[in-house]
Design a protein around this motif. Structure first.
Motif, mmCIF file in Angstrom:
data_model
loop_
_atom_site.group_PDB
_atom_site.id
_atom_site.type_symbol
_atom_site.label_atom_id
_atom_site.label_comp_id
_atom_site.label_asym_id
_atom_site.label_seq_id
_atom_site.Cartn_x
_atom_site.Cartn_y
_atom_site.Cartn_z
ATOM 1 N N LEU A 89 46.114 48.684 46.543
ATOM 2 C CA LEU A 89 47.131 49.349 45.738
ATOM 3 C C LEU A 89 47.119 48.662 44.387
ATOM 4 C CD1 LEU A 89 49.336 51.538 45.757
ATOM 5 C CD2 LEU A 89 50.966 49.716 46.281
ATOM 6 N N CYS A 90 46.701 49.387 43.363
ATOM 7 C CA CYS A 90 46.614 48.835 42.007
ATOM 8 C C CYS A 90 47.944 49.046 41.299
ATOM 9 C CB CYS A 90 45.495 49.508 41.224
ATOM 10 S SG CYS A 90 43.880 49.271 41.969
ATOM 11 N N ILE A 91 48.568 47.931 40.954
ATOM 12 C CA ILE A 91 49.840 47.956 40.239
ATOM 13 C C ILE A 91 49.613 47.207 38.939
ATOM 14 C CG2 ILE A 91 52.283 47.351 40.331
ATOM 15 C CD1 ILE A 91 51.925 47.167 43.427
ATOM 16 N N GLY A 92 49.349 47.946 37.878
ATOM 17 C CA GLY A 92 49.011 47.305 36.606
ATOM 18 C C GLY A 92 47.703 46.542 36.764
ATOM 19 N N LYS A 93 47.738 45.222 36.509
ATOM 20 C CA LYS A 93 46.536 44.395 36.658
ATOM 21 C C LYS A 93 46.444 43.732 38.027
ATOM 22 C CE LYS A 93 46.093 43.457 31.756
ATOM 23 N NZ LYS A 93 45.953 42.453 30.708
ATOM 24 N N GLN A 94 47.450 43.953 38.868
ATOM 25 C CA GLN A 94 47.484 43.340 40.197
ATOM 26 C C GLN A 94 46.947 44.324 41.238
ATOM 27 O OE1 GLN A 94 51.456 42.624 41.638
ATOM 28 N NE2 GLN A 94 50.777 41.229 43.231
ATOM 29 N N ASP A 95 46.086 43.823 42.117
ATOM 30 C CA ASP A 95 45.569 44.611 43.234
ATOM 31 C C ASP A 95 46.065 43.994 44.534
ATOM 32 O OD1 ASP A 95 44.208 46.195 41.472
ATOM 33 O OD2 ASP A 95 42.231 45.379 41.917
ATOM 34 N N LEU A 96 46.755 44.800 45.344
ATOM 35 C CA LEU A 96 47.212 44.334 46.651
ATOM 36 C C LEU A 96 46.299 44.911 47.720
ATOM 37 C CD1 LEU A 96 51.079 44.897 46.357
ATOM 38 C CD2 LEU A 96 49.834 42.744 46.153
#
Length: 148
Positions: A89-96
């Motif tokens: 799940l890409c949230i801005g520059k963060q990938d979970l």
């Protein structure tokens, strides 16, 4: 006119015909009412992933809402790895990393779309695995085109 059709059949045949007509009209009114949902609305409805699973509910992490883009990722390969981490799940520059064991087909329809996810961020660092998102439910977010 209907009385003429049923003149020879008696008053009960006429009443049955009228009752059938009323049932048909009532059914049509219910379908055309606001309670009926067309297939287009299903995309906006949440799809349950792990929300009902005992092992999901047993985790103490709080459920949160996440908004981002679901993308496919290369699952780690090797001993002591989590092969079910096939999505992010890409949230801005963060990938979970997203745990997706046995739900690949359900999540495939959300690939490369902006979604809203209700789930738990589970920290498996003590097991040398890191953090991963366990999805309770997911739904597509329809964005309105920007007006100029």
């Amino acid at each position: 006119m209907m009385r003429r059709i049923f003149r020879n059949r008696g008053k009960w045949a006429y009443r049955i015909q009228v009752a059938g007509l009323m049932v048909s009209l009532s059914f049509m009114a219910v379908i055309s009412g606001s309670g009926y949902q067309s297939g287009d609305d299903k995309q906006d409805q949440p799809v349950t992933i792990y929300a009902k699973a005992k092992w999901y509910r047993a985790r103490s992490e709080p459920e949160k809402l996440w908004r981002g883009t679901l993308v496919k990722r290369t699952a780690p390969v090797g001993p002591n790895t989590r092969n079910a981490l096939k999505y992010s799940l890409c949230i801005g520059k963060q990938d979970l990393a997203v745990y997706a064991a046995g739900v690949e087909e359900a999540l495939a329809s959300f690939l490369d779309q902006e979604v809203s996810v209700r789930g738990k961020l589970v920290d498996l660092s003590e097991e040398d695995q890191g953090k991963e998102l366990w999805i309770a439910s997911i739904r597509s977010i329809r964005t309105q085109p920007q007006r100029r």
